[in-house]
Enzyme design. Structure first.
Site, PDB file in Angstrom:
ATOM      1  CG  HIS A 330      46.314  62.303  98.788  1.00 10.68           C
ATOM      2  ND1 HIS A 330      45.794  63.350  98.077  1.00 10.68           N
ATOM      3  CD2 HIS A 330      47.194  61.687  97.981  1.00 10.68           C
ATOM      4  CE1 HIS A 330      46.330  63.351  96.861  1.00 10.68           C
ATOM      5  NE2 HIS A 330      47.183  62.377  96.779  1.00 10.68           N
ATOM      6  CG  ASP A 387      53.323  56.580  97.335  1.00 10.54           C
ATOM      7  OD1 ASP A 387      53.197  57.789  97.583  1.00 10.54           O
ATOM      8  OD2 ASP A 387      53.626  56.140  96.212  1.00 10.54           O
TER       9      ASP A 387
HETATM   10  C1  SDX Z   1      51.810  61.217  96.849  1.00  8.68           C
HETATM   11  O1  SDX Z   1      49.464  65.390  95.744  1.00  8.68           O
HETATM   12  C2  SDX Z   1      49.376  64.249  95.140  1.00  8.68           C
HETATM   13  O2  SDX Z   1      48.479  63.993  94.356  1.00  8.68           O
HETATM   14  C3  SDX Z   1      50.477  63.277  95.486  1.00  8.68           C
HETATM   15  C4  SDX Z   1      50.339  61.874  94.922  1.00  8.68           C
HETATM   16  C5  SDX Z   1      50.454  61.843  93.409  1.00  8.68           C
HETATM   17  O3  SDX Z   1      49.925  60.900  92.801  1.00  8.68           O
HETATM   18  O4  SDX Z   1      51.180  62.708  92.840  1.00  8.68           O
HETATM   19  O5  SDX Z   1      49.088  61.331  95.306  1.00  8.68           O
HETATM   20  C6  SDX Z   1      51.453  60.957  95.434  1.00  8.68           C
HETATM   21  O6  SDX Z   1      52.681  61.991  97.107  1.00  8.68           O
HETATM   22  C7  SDX Z   1      51.012  60.532  97.926  1.00  8.68           C
HETATM   23  C8  SDX Z   1      51.461  60.944  99.362  1.00  8.68           C
HETATM   24  C9  SDX Z   1      52.706  60.134  99.729  1.00  8.68           C
HETATM   25  N1  SDX Z   1      53.251  60.628 101.024  1.00  8.68           N
HETATM   26  C10 SDX Z   1      53.149  59.915 102.152  1.00  8.68           C
HETATM   27  O7  SDX Z   1      52.533  58.845 102.245  1.00  8.68           O
HETATM   28  C11 SDX Z   1      53.873  60.531 103.348  1.00  8.68           C
HETATM   29  C12 SDX Z   1      52.988  60.450 104.616  1.00  8.68           C
HETATM   30  N2  SDX Z   1      51.875  61.389 104.455  1.00  8.68           N
HETATM   31  C13 SDX Z   1      52.036  62.726 104.847  1.00  8.68           C
HETATM   32  O8  SDX Z   1      53.230  63.225 105.211  1.00  8.68           O
HETATM   33  C14 SDX Z   1      50.890  63.668 104.531  1.00  8.68           C
HETATM   34  O9  SDX Z   1      49.734  63.008 104.759  1.00  8.68           O
HETATM   35  C15 SDX Z   1      50.920  64.268 103.125  1.00  8.68           C
HETATM   36  C16 SDX Z   1      52.230  64.878 102.821  1.00  8.68           C
HETATM   37  C17 SDX Z   1      50.591  63.212 102.112  1.00  8.68           C
HETATM   38  C18 SDX Z   1      49.831  65.332 103.074  1.00  8.68           C
HETATM   39  O10 SDX Z   1      50.212  66.326 103.942  1.00  8.68           O
HETATM   40  P1  SDX Z   1      49.322  67.638 104.214  1.00  8.68           P
HETATM   41  O11 SDX Z   1      48.154  67.676 103.295  1.00  8.68           O
HETATM   42  O12 SDX Z   1      50.245  68.794 104.216  1.00  8.68           O
HETATM   43  O13 SDX Z   1      48.734  67.384 105.628  1.00  8.68           O
HETATM   44  P2  SDX Z   1      49.442  67.780 106.995  1.00  8.68           P
HETATM   45  O14 SDX Z   1      50.869  67.355 106.973  1.00  8.68           O
HETATM   46  O15 SDX Z   1      49.142  69.210 107.286  1.00  8.68           O
HETATM   47  O16 SDX Z   1      48.664  66.846 108.044  1.00  8.68           O
HETATM   48  C19 SDX Z   1      47.406  67.237 108.610  1.00  8.68           C
HETATM   49  C20 SDX Z   1      47.372  66.527 109.964  1.00  8.68           C
HETATM   50  C21 SDX Z   1      48.564  66.880 110.854  1.00  8.68           C
HETATM   51  O17 SDX Z   1      48.165  66.675 112.184  1.00  8.68           O
HETATM   52  P3  SDX Z   1      47.629  67.984 113.063  1.00  8.68           P
HETATM   53  O18 SDX Z   1      48.705  69.042 112.963  1.00  8.68           O
HETATM   54  O19 SDX Z   1      46.325  68.396 112.442  1.00  8.68           O
HETATM   55  O20 SDX Z   1      47.488  67.437 114.464  1.00  8.68           O
HETATM   56  O21 SDX Z   1      47.441  65.100 109.771  1.00  8.68           O
HETATM   57  C22 SDX Z   1      48.639  64.609 110.362  1.00  8.68           C
HETATM   58  C23 SDX Z   1      49.562  65.798 110.531  1.00  8.68           C
HETATM   59  O22 SDX Z   1      50.474  65.569 111.599  1.00  8.68           O
HETATM   60  N3  SDX Z   1      49.198  63.635 109.408  1.00  8.68           N
HETATM   61  C24 SDX Z   1      49.789  62.489 109.751  1.00  8.68           C
HETATM   62  C25 SDX Z   1      50.117  61.858 108.538  1.00  8.68           C
HETATM   63  N4  SDX Z   1      49.737  62.623 107.498  1.00  8.68           N
HETATM   64  C26 SDX Z   1      49.165  63.724 108.054  1.00  8.68           C
HETATM   65  N5  SDX Z   1      50.058  61.939 110.952  1.00  8.68           N
HETATM   66  C27 SDX Z   1      50.679  60.729 110.930  1.00  8.68           C
HETATM   67  N6  SDX Z   1      51.023  60.049 109.798  1.00  8.68           N
HETATM   68  C28 SDX Z   1      50.772  60.589 108.578  1.00  8.68           C
HETATM   69  N7  SDX Z   1      51.111  59.941 107.467  1.00  8.68           N
END
Ligand code: SDX
Length: 452
Positions: A330, A387
């Site tokens: 998140h 989710d």
């Molecule tokens: C919602 O914003 C809100 O409030 C949203 C929400 C709402 O109520 O409106 O809460 C609802 O959208 C919840 C999120 C639902 N999405 C998912 O579950 C999809 C999976 N999660 C991600 O793609 C990710 O965690 C996000 C999109 C939720 C957040 O992304 P960020 O903040 O841009 O973080 P990032 O992609 O830069 O990740 C940071 C690191 C990276 O690794 P490094 O480059 O540091 O090595 O964490 C890793 C990412 O690769 N990472 C994950 C991961 N999420 C982040 N690695 C594996 N699996 C994941 N799910």
């Protein structure tokens, strides 16, 4: 100057201009040897921000923050999140209290108008909603033309946008009379009917009309699971209670991707239907609300692949693999998503009460346990989000996987409307970010015959 909106004729609500705790501190920035000072503002929960609204005019510089990870696009009085503490409050009330003690329409009223309704206001609000639940026959004819297999989110986006075609007099967002509030009520009232119509189309069944003797959530469940031939259908109280809770847990979440989209579209003074339809579009994405559908598809894939959760954790950690652990991580919550905790508990309760033994739930729990002890996830503070478990409950209730994000939108509608109203109430300027240009510098035109 504060802005007053007439609500139901018996009360006004003030959208006071941006109020901060204090503007005492200053932030100093030194650029090319010259020092500049910008005010530090403090929110009511002691969040600090540097107000750089004069930066470009004074220095010629802009800031760059792709994905707005460090940038506040607005102030807001609707929802407060503390990502480190795992706090979520709507107008000061904790999500735990609201999920446990309020009805969804009480929370809708709170989010929209700033206070929990008293009995008279609650009665009046629900009466107003009941008066607008039917969908125009012309809209229904348009809906009938949608292909049966069309994705529910595409249908929802189209139907909300089309409402503006049938109520042209309600498009002007700047009317100071009760017209805007009537549009708010109309949209809130028709959303469950439209969502239920989409469900019925998916099954090839005739729609069930709204019933004015039922409350908002029970009516929605009756239109969804009742049948025109089943006059005595009564939604299971367990499902009614769980649906109330799930809608409350999704009601608003400050400046998330879809709420920010609604604000950007609303900032051009576009009408409420178009602004909300754009929010549905943003929510559909698998990184945002579309994740609840992807989580279930992921869990089913792991189950069909023998339930080896470690294999999928390793895939999620492998940078050369596009696989992500859907429902994990998140942008704000860096310890736990308070909503996920409540949903996980509700999940156990609902499945037990319904006597549903879903093997996918066991996969989800195994995956969560393994991820919470895996250094990759722990170091990056990746925990289950809203989710991760919601889809398992929706499936136990009888919703198809492709429909899960529509349920997210049904819950989030009051949040989108409140964010749009707050932006309009404060007469914020049109959203128009700057950029840093990295393309070709100036060059002379070359005629076709002279090109390589
Ligand atoms: C919602 O914003 C809100 O409030 C949203 C929400 C709402 O109520 O409106 O809460 C609802 O959208 C919840 C999120 C639902 N999405 C998912 O579950 C999809 C999976 N999660 C991600 O793609 C990710 O965690 C996000 C999109 C939720 C957040 O992304 P960020 O903040 O841009 O973080 P990032 O992609 O830069 O990740 C940071 C690191 C990276 O690794 P490094 O480059 O540091 O090595 O964490 C890793 C990412 O690769 N990472 C994950 C991961 N999420 C982040 N690695 C594996 N699996 C994941 N799910």
């Amino acid at each position: 100057m504060s802005y007053e909106y007439l609500i139901f004729g018996q009360q006004n609500i003030n959208f006071a201009p941006i109020q901060f705790k204090g503007m005492a501190e200053q932030a100093k920035i030194v650029l090319e040897g010259k020092e500049y000072e910008y005010p530090v503002i403090t929110g009511t929960e002691n969040e600090k921000a540097i107000d750089i609204s004069k930066l470009r005019g004074e220095t010629g510089y802009v800031t760059l923050d792709i994905g707005f990870k460090n940038t506040a696009a607005t102030s807001s009085a609707i929802t407060y999140l503390d990502g480190e503490q795992g706090l979520l409050r709507h107008r000061g009330y904790s999500i735990e209290d609201l999920a446990d003690k309020a009805s969804f329409t009480e929370v809708v009223y709170l989010i929209l108008y700033g206070e929990l309704p008293n009995e008279a206001q609650y009665k009046e609000f629900n009466a107003q909603l009941r008066d607008h639940t039917l969908v125009n026959e012309g809209l229904d004819s348009m809906f009938k033309a949608f292909p049966t297999g069309a994705h529910p989110m595409g249908q929802l986006m189209s139907m909300i946008s089309a409402l503006g075609l049938f109520y042209p007099k309600s498009l002007d967002p700047n009317r100071e009379d009760d017209a805007v509030n009537r549009t708010v009520i109309r949209l809130l009232a028709k959303m469950p009917t439209i969502c239920a119509m989409i469900s019925k189309k998916g099954h090839g069944h005739p729609v069930v009309f709204p019933r004015n003797d039922l409350d908002y959530v029970t009516n929605y469940l009756n239109m969804t699971f009742g049948q025109v031939s089943m006059l005595d259908y009564e939604p299971d109280p367990v499902i009614v209670s769980a649906m109330n809770k799930l809608l409350i847990l999704h009601a608003d979440h400050e400046q998330n991707c879809s709420a920010s989209t609604v604000r950007v579209v609303g900032s051009s003074q576009s009408n409420l239907y178009s602004s909300v339809a754009s929010g549905v579009a943003a929510l559909w994405g698998p990184l945002h609300g579309g994740a609840n559908q992807k989580v279930l598809e992921m869990l089913e894939m792991i189950m069909e692949d023998g339930g080896d959760v470690q294999k999928y954790l390793d895939k999620a950690k492998d940078k050369s693999d596009n696989f992500r652990l859907m429902g994990f991580g998140h942008r704000v919550y860096k310890n736990f998503d308070p909503r996920a905790r409540i949903i996980k508990k509700t999940c156990d309760e609902v499945l037990n009460k319904l006597g549903v033994n879903d093997p996918v739930l066991e996969i989800a729990k195994k995956l969560e346990t393994a991820a919470l002890t895996d250094p990759y996830f722990v170091e990056r503070k990746l925990y289950p989000n809203v989710d991760f478990y919601s889809g398992i409950i929706y499936r136990a209730m009888g919703f198809p996987t492709e429909f899960f994000t529509v349920l997210f939108a049904l819950g989030r509608l009051p949040g989108w409307i409140a964010q749009w109203q707050e932006l309009r109430g404060e007469k914020q300027p049109i959203s128009r970010p700057r950029q840093v240009y990295t393309g070709e510098t100036a060059r002379p035109f070359v005629f076709m015959k002279d090109r390589a």
